[in-house]
Design an enzyme around this catalytic site. Structure first.
Site, PDB file in Angstrom:
ATOM      1  N   ASP A  29       6.383   1.200   7.607  1.00 15.40           N
ATOM      2  CA  ASP A  29       6.069   2.570   7.201  1.00 15.40           C
ATOM      3  C   ASP A  29       4.618   2.894   7.565  1.00 15.40           C
ATOM      4  OD1 ASP A  29       7.058   5.005   5.625  1.00 15.40           O
ATOM      5  OD2 ASP A  29       5.357   4.433   4.378  1.00 15.40           O
ATOM      6  N   GLU A  73      10.560   0.005  10.692  1.00 12.03           N
ATOM      7  CA  GLU A  73      10.573   1.361  10.128  1.00 12.03           C
ATOM      8  C   GLU A  73       9.213   2.032  10.342  1.00 12.03           C
ATOM      9  OE1 GLU A  73      12.840   3.554   8.429  1.00 12.03           O
ATOM     10  OE2 GLU A  73      14.123   2.340   9.712  1.00 12.03           O
ATOM     11  N   HIS A 108      15.177   2.073   4.673  1.00 14.35           N
ATOM     12  CA  HIS A 108      13.755   2.192   5.021  1.00 14.35           C
ATOM     13  C   HIS A 108      12.927   1.002   4.547  1.00 14.35           C
ATOM     14  CE1 HIS A 108      10.045   4.040   6.193  1.00 14.35           C
ATOM     15  NE2 HIS A 108       9.603   4.149   4.947  1.00 14.35           N
TER      16      HIS A 108
END
Length: 310
Positions: free
Chosen positions: A103, A127, A280
């Site tokens: 992320d 991700e 995610h």
């Protein structure tokens, strides 16, 4: 999932505030920096660090404003996180490291690697954040059955970026912690596992760092400075020669398996690992596979490094 080995939380003074971090492994081993995203903390690496520590000196900071780190009066823009992470790395005396990121941690890793390519021994990521030319590139999927879910995610994040709506959803309703986080994990986290994710954000004011991140996502050219910085960082990534390891889940969220396969193939020295069912926050569903893969990858690189230097 078995109870993780407890790793002590330490604190370092950084730019007039403090950053918390988990640290484990031999001091003389290669350093691995684990970089989390929104709204998590080093807690997300808790089951991965013990698997990597036999081959590395693992350091997993809580980004400023997250986890047990301080909450200074700043805007919590991407470039604020860059400043604090740079200062943390300097404070800890780290001169080179493997980067393991997910992320927003990937955006920080890409930006760091672009500015300091000699710092990076290798990059493992999942991700990941990238410049997205249109909203259709956010939660993009090529699977027909996933289209409705992807469109719903886009609608939610548009609201997060809308003045007033984002404040109501994230500051008041705590939607990122209570809905986005569990919605990005296949298994159901128990209260004991969720508690460290909830504790840093007890009040609307304390959640400002969480609200800032979706408004920093580089989508359709905005925000312009973040978009430009990540375009440059991705160009540097494409030109880089350090080893890379990309993890992907099925169906994923920001990154579909199909996109991950093409992306890995476009890079130099990038291996791809398909983890299976995942959304995610892949660390919560595949800690064992990620930890063992990263450890084996690092051990393999370090085994040949002396030969390369000879």
């Amino acid at each position: 999932m078995s109870k993780p080995i407890e790793i002590e939380i330490r604190r370092a003074p950084v730019l007039g505030s403090s950053m918390a971090y988990r640290e484990t492994g031999a001091q003389d081993a290669p350093v691995v920096l684990f970089l989390h995203g929104n709204p998590t903390s080093s807690h997300i690496w808790r089951n991965i660090l013990p698997l990597v520590s036999p081959v590395a000196h693992c350091i997993a900071p809580d980004l400023i404003g997250f986890g047990q780190s301080g909450k200074p009066d700043i805007a919590y823009r991407f470039f604020d996180h860059v400043r604090y992470l740079d200062a943390f790395i300097e404070q800890r005396g780290v001169t080179s490291a493997y980067l393991v990121a997910q992320d927003w941690g990937t955006a920080l890793a890409f930006h760091l690697a672009a500015r300091r390519p000699d710092f990076v021994r290798g990059l493992a990521f999942m991700e990941f954040i990238r410049p997205m030319p249109t909203w259709q590139d956010f939660h993009h999927t090529e699977v027909a059955e996933e289209q409705d879910h992807a469109e719903a995610a886009r609608a939610v994040f548009r609201k997060f970026r809308t003045p007033g709506e984002g404040e109501a959803m994230i500051l008041e309703a705590n939607a990122f912690v209570e809905r986005v986080l569990p919605g990005g994990i296949v298994r159901k986290l128990g209260d004991e596992e969720m508690a460290p994710y909830r504790t840093p954000f007890p009040t609307p004011e304390s959640r400002r760092p969480v609200l800032a991140f979706p408004r920093e996502l580089p989508i359709a050219g905005e925000p312009a400075d973040v978009y430009e910085a990540l375009q440059s960082a991705h160009a540097a990534l494409a030109a880089s020669s350090y080893p890379k390891l990309l993890f992907t889940g099925e169906p994923g969220a920001l990154v579909s398996p199909e996109f991950a396969e093409r992306f890995a193939a476009s890079l130099t020295r990038c291996a791809l690992i398909r983890l299976g069912a995942g959304l995610h926050y892949l660390q919560e569903d595949h800690a064992d596979a990620i930890g063992r893969s990263v450890a084996g990858w690092i051990a393999g690189i370090e085994a040949v490094r002396p030969q390369l230097a000879a």
